[in-house]
Motif scaffolding. Structure first.
Motif, PDB file in Angstrom:
ATOM      1  N   MET A 212     -33.548  28.095  66.999  1.00 26.22           N
ATOM      2  CA  MET A 212     -34.764  27.290  67.030  1.00 26.22           C
ATOM      3  C   MET A 212     -34.336  25.841  67.190  1.00 26.22           C
ATOM      4  SD  MET A 212     -37.385  29.361  66.592  1.00 26.22           S
ATOM      5  CE  MET A 212     -38.675  28.183  66.150  1.00 26.22           C
ATOM      6  N   SER A 213     -35.163  25.071  67.861  1.00 26.19           N
ATOM      7  CA  SER A 213     -34.766  23.690  68.092  1.00 26.19           C
ATOM      8  C   SER A 213     -35.981  22.782  68.177  1.00 26.19           C
ATOM      9  CB  SER A 213     -33.924  23.576  69.359  1.00 26.19           C
ATOM     10  OG  SER A 213     -34.579  24.187  70.452  1.00 26.19           O
ATOM     11  N   TRP A 214     -35.702  21.498  68.001  1.00 23.84           N
ATOM     12  CA  TRP A 214     -36.691  20.435  68.197  1.00 23.84           C
ATOM     13  C   TRP A 214     -36.260  19.602  69.395  1.00 23.84           C
ATOM     14  CZ3 TRP A 214     -41.278  19.968  65.813  1.00 23.84           C
ATOM     15  CH2 TRP A 214     -41.473  20.619  64.604  1.00 23.84           C
ATOM     16  N   TYR A 215     -37.210  19.334  70.263  1.00 25.14           N
ATOM     17  CA  TYR A 215     -37.020  18.431  71.384  1.00 25.14           C
ATOM     18  C   TYR A 215     -38.018  17.287  71.234  1.00 25.14           C
ATOM     19  CZ  TYR A 215     -34.176  21.754  74.088  1.00 25.14           C
ATOM     20  OH  TYR A 215     -33.171  22.578  74.539  1.00 25.14           O
ATOM     21  N   ARG A 216     -37.791  16.231  72.004  1.00 28.14           N
ATOM     22  CA  ARG A 216     -38.778  15.160  72.058  1.00 28.14           C
ATOM     23  C   ARG A 216     -38.845  14.607  73.472  1.00 28.14           C
ATOM     24  NH1 ARG A 216     -35.798  10.508  68.340  1.00 28.14           N
ATOM     25  NH2 ARG A 216     -34.147   9.962  69.826  1.00 28.14           N
ATOM     26  N   GLN A 217     -40.006  14.065  73.786  1.00 26.71           N
ATOM     27  CA  GLN A 217     -40.200  13.468  75.099  1.00 26.71           C
ATOM     28  C   GLN A 217     -41.025  12.208  74.960  1.00 26.71           C
ATOM     29  OE1 GLN A 217     -41.739  16.101  78.145  1.00 26.71           O
ATOM     30  NE2 GLN A 217     -40.880  14.798  79.745  1.00 26.71           N
ATOM     31  N   ALA A 218     -40.406  11.109  75.333  1.00 34.01           N
ATOM     32  CA  ALA A 218     -41.096   9.818  75.319  1.00 34.01           C
ATOM     33  C   ALA A 218     -41.682   9.562  76.701  1.00 34.01           C
ATOM     34  CB  ALA A 218     -40.117   8.715  74.938  1.00 34.01           C
TER      35      ALA A 218
ATOM     36  N   ARG B  98     -37.242  15.091  78.683  1.00 41.38           N
ATOM     37  CA  ARG B  98     -37.223  15.771  77.390  1.00 41.38           C
ATOM     38  C   ARG B  98     -35.773  15.877  76.921  1.00 41.38           C
ATOM     39  NH1 ARG B  98     -40.822  21.094  77.021  1.00 41.38           N
ATOM     40  NH2 ARG B  98     -42.318  19.460  77.594  1.00 41.38           N
ATOM     41  N   GLU B  99     -35.547  15.587  75.639  1.00 44.92           N
ATOM     42  CA  GLU B  99     -34.194  15.637  75.112  1.00 44.92           C
ATOM     43  C   GLU B  99     -34.143  16.483  73.844  1.00 44.92           C
ATOM     44  OE1 GLU B  99     -32.517  12.034  73.597  1.00 44.92           O
ATOM     45  OE2 GLU B  99     -34.382  11.358  72.661  1.00 44.92           O
ATOM     46  N   LEU B 100     -32.995  17.139  73.667  1.00 42.67           N
ATOM     47  CA  LEU B 100     -32.770  17.931  72.471  1.00 42.67           C
ATOM     48  C   LEU B 100     -32.509  17.007  71.294  1.00 42.67           C
ATOM     49  CD1 LEU B 100     -32.235  20.699  71.096  1.00 42.67           C
ATOM     50  CD2 LEU B 100     -29.839  20.423  71.780  1.00 42.67           C
ATOM     51  N   VAL B 101     -33.223  17.238  70.209  1.00 40.80           N
ATOM     52  CA  VAL B 101     -33.046  16.434  68.996  1.00 40.80           C
ATOM     53  C   VAL B 101     -32.152  17.168  67.997  1.00 40.80           C
ATOM     54  CG1 VAL B 101     -34.234  15.411  67.024  1.00 40.80           C
ATOM     55  CG2 VAL B 101     -35.288  15.325  69.296  1.00 40.80           C
ATOM     56  N   ALA B 102     -32.472  18.435  67.738  1.00 41.56           N
ATOM     57  CA  ALA B 102     -31.715  19.203  66.754  1.00 41.56           C
ATOM     58  C   ALA B 102     -31.955  20.686  66.995  1.00 41.56           C
ATOM     59  CB  ALA B 102     -32.123  18.829  65.339  1.00 41.56           C
ATOM     60  N   SER B 103     -30.977  21.492  66.625  1.00 40.48           N
ATOM     61  CA  SER B 103     -31.119  22.946  66.757  1.00 40.48           C
ATOM     62  C   SER B 103     -30.475  23.625  65.558  1.00 40.48           C
ATOM     63  CB  SER B 103     -30.491  23.445  68.059  1.00 40.48           C
ATOM     64  OG  SER B 103     -29.097  23.211  68.063  1.00 40.48           O
ATOM     65  N   ILE B 104     -30.913  24.854  65.321  1.00 43.30           N
ATOM     66  CA  ILE B 104     -30.363  25.640  64.222  1.00 43.30           C
ATOM     67  C   ILE B 104     -30.211  27.077  64.692  1.00 43.30           C
ATOM     68  CG2 ILE B 104     -32.680  26.009  63.220  1.00 43.30           C
ATOM     69  CD1 ILE B 104     -31.289  25.975  60.452  1.00 43.30           C
ATOM     70  N   SER B 105     -29.044  27.651  64.416  1.00 42.93           N
ATOM     71  CA  SER B 105     -28.784  29.021  64.830  1.00 42.93           C
ATOM     72  C   SER B 105     -29.528  30.001  63.937  1.00 42.93           C
ATOM     73  CB  SER B 105     -27.276  29.302  64.752  1.00 42.93           C
ATOM     74  OG  SER B 105     -27.025  30.690  64.877  1.00 42.93           O
ATOM     75  N   GLY B 106     -30.119  31.001  64.559  1.00 43.13           N
ATOM     76  CA  GLY B 106     -30.854  31.996  63.777  1.00 43.13           C
ATOM     77  C   GLY B 106     -29.942  32.906  62.978  1.00 43.13           C
ATOM     78  N   ARG B 107     -28.709  33.057  63.413  1.00 43.55           N
ATOM     79  CA  ARG B 107     -27.793  33.971  62.716  1.00 43.55           C
ATOM     80  C   ARG B 107     -26.949  33.255  61.681  1.00 43.55           C
ATOM     81  NH1 ARG B 107     -25.444  38.293  67.178  1.00 43.55           N
ATOM     82  NH2 ARG B 107     -27.461  39.190  67.755  1.00 43.55           N
ATOM     83  N   SER B 108     -26.302  32.180  62.098  1.00 42.12           N
ATOM     84  CA  SER B 108     -25.358  31.511  61.209  1.00 42.12           C
ATOM     85  C   SER B 108     -25.986  30.388  60.407  1.00 42.12           C
ATOM     86  CB  SER B 108     -24.182  30.940  62.009  1.00 42.12           C
ATOM     87  OG  SER B 108     -24.623  29.886  62.846  1.00 42.12           O
TER      88      SER B 108
ATOM     89  N   LEU C 151     -38.474  19.596  60.516  1.00 34.75           N
ATOM     90  CA  LEU C 151     -37.622  18.487  60.907  1.00 34.75           C
ATOM     91  C   LEU C 151     -37.952  17.317  59.986  1.00 34.75           C
ATOM     92  CD1 LEU C 151     -35.453  17.529  62.954  1.00 34.75           C
ATOM     93  CD2 LEU C 151     -37.331  16.488  64.258  1.00 34.75           C
ATOM     94  N   GLN C 152     -37.041  17.053  59.070  1.00 37.03           N
ATOM     95  CA  GLN C 152     -37.198  15.900  58.180  1.00 37.03           C
ATOM     96  C   GLN C 152     -36.630  14.689  58.882  1.00 37.03           C
ATOM     97  OE1 GLN C 152     -38.670  15.623  55.046  1.00 37.03           O
ATOM     98  NE2 GLN C 152     -38.324  13.425  55.359  1.00 37.03           N
ATOM     99  N   MET C 153     -37.456  13.670  59.057  1.00 36.67           N
ATOM    100  CA  MET C 153     -37.040  12.473  59.781  1.00 36.67           C
ATOM    101  C   MET C 153     -37.099  11.281  58.850  1.00 36.67           C
ATOM    102  SD  MET C 153     -38.953  13.128  63.431  1.00 36.67           S
ATOM    103  CE  MET C 153     -40.588  12.820  62.768  1.00 36.67           C
ATOM    104  N   ASN C 154     -35.966  10.666  58.612  1.00 38.33           N
ATOM    105  CA  ASN C 154     -35.875   9.490  57.749  1.00 38.33           C
ATOM    106  C   ASN C 154     -35.400   8.283  58.549  1.00 38.33           C
ATOM    107  OD1 ASN C 154     -36.539  11.140  55.501  1.00 38.33           O
ATOM    108  ND2 ASN C 154     -34.375  11.632  55.167  1.00 38.33           N
ATOM    109  N   SER C 155     -35.588   7.128  57.986  1.00 39.09           N
ATOM    110  CA  SER C 155     -35.143   5.868  58.619  1.00 39.09           C
ATOM    111  C   SER C 155     -35.597   5.802  60.072  1.00 39.09           C
ATOM    112  CB  SER C 155     -33.617   5.754  58.532  1.00 39.09           C
ATOM    113  OG  SER C 155     -33.178   5.798  57.201  1.00 39.09           O
ATOM    114  N   LEU C 156     -36.852   6.057  60.284  1.00 40.25           N
ATOM    115  CA  LEU C 156     -37.377   6.122  61.642  1.00 40.25           C
ATOM    116  C   LEU C 156     -37.307   4.773  62.346  1.00 40.25           C
ATOM    117  CD1 LEU C 156     -40.294   8.567  60.963  1.00 40.25           C
ATOM    118  CD2 LEU C 156     -38.539   8.898  62.710  1.00 40.25           C
ATOM    119  N   LYS C 157     -37.057   4.836  63.657  1.00 38.30           N
ATOM    120  CA  LYS C 157     -36.921   3.653  64.484  1.00 38.30           C
ATOM    121  C   LYS C 157     -37.977   3.682  65.591  1.00 38.30           C
ATOM    122  CE  LYS C 157     -31.876   3.893  63.945  1.00 38.30           C
ATOM    123  NZ  LYS C 157     -30.575   3.969  64.658  1.00 38.30           N
ATOM    124  N   PHE C 158     -38.201   2.516  66.186  1.00 35.84           N
ATOM    125  CA  PHE C 158     -39.127   2.456  67.317  1.00 35.84           C
ATOM    126  C   PHE C 158     -38.737   3.478  68.386  1.00 35.84           C
ATOM    127  CE2 PHE C 158     -41.512  -0.924  65.732  1.00 35.84           C
ATOM    128  CZ  PHE C 158     -40.723  -2.013  65.394  1.00 35.84           C
TER     129      PHE C 158
END
Length: 117
Positions: free
Chosen positions: A34-40, A45-55, A81-88
């Motif tokens: 599973m993953s999070w992407y973002r598009q400004a 569109r860019e990959l932000v973070a991903s997590i393996s379903g198995r490991s 997706l916990q987002m801290n210290s957010l930037k512009f």
């Protein structure tokens, strides 16, 4: 089979948000990752973070390392997706994506995150 994101909104620089992505029609036990992407606006569109379903191993874009944390609740089939210290520069539509063991790819509709003072 769908993914529904929530939790976006308007936040000041330095603030925090937690995004959620709820799965229906499939479970996290049936995903490769599973993953999070973002598009400004005007950007790819860019990959932000991903997590393996198995490991459970995680991967982050350099721009968010140390600030964002991806996690999943397999009992509830919710991705976070916990987002801290957010930037512009974090302002974008955030989308979650799932890749199932059967090769299916599922995208959510996205949730808007706006970082502004």
């Amino acid at each position: 089979v769908r993914l529904v994101e929530s939790g976006g909104g308007l936040v000041q620089p330095g603030g925090s948000l937690r995004l959620s992505c709820a799965a229906s029609g499939f479970t996290f036990r049936s995903v490769v990752d599973m993953s999070w992407y973002r598009q400004a606006p005007g950007k790819e569109r860019e990959l932000v973070a991903s997590i393996s379903g198995r490991s459970g191993s995680t991967n982050y874009a350099d721009s968010v390392k140390g600030r964002f944390t991806i996690s999943g609740d397999n009992a509830k089939d919710i991705l976070y997706l916990q987002m801290n210290s957010l930037k512009f520069a974090d302002t974008a539509v955030y989308l979650c994506k799932g890749v199932t063991l059967s090769g299916g790819i599922v995208w959510g509709q996205g949730t808007q995150v706006t970082v502004s003072s």
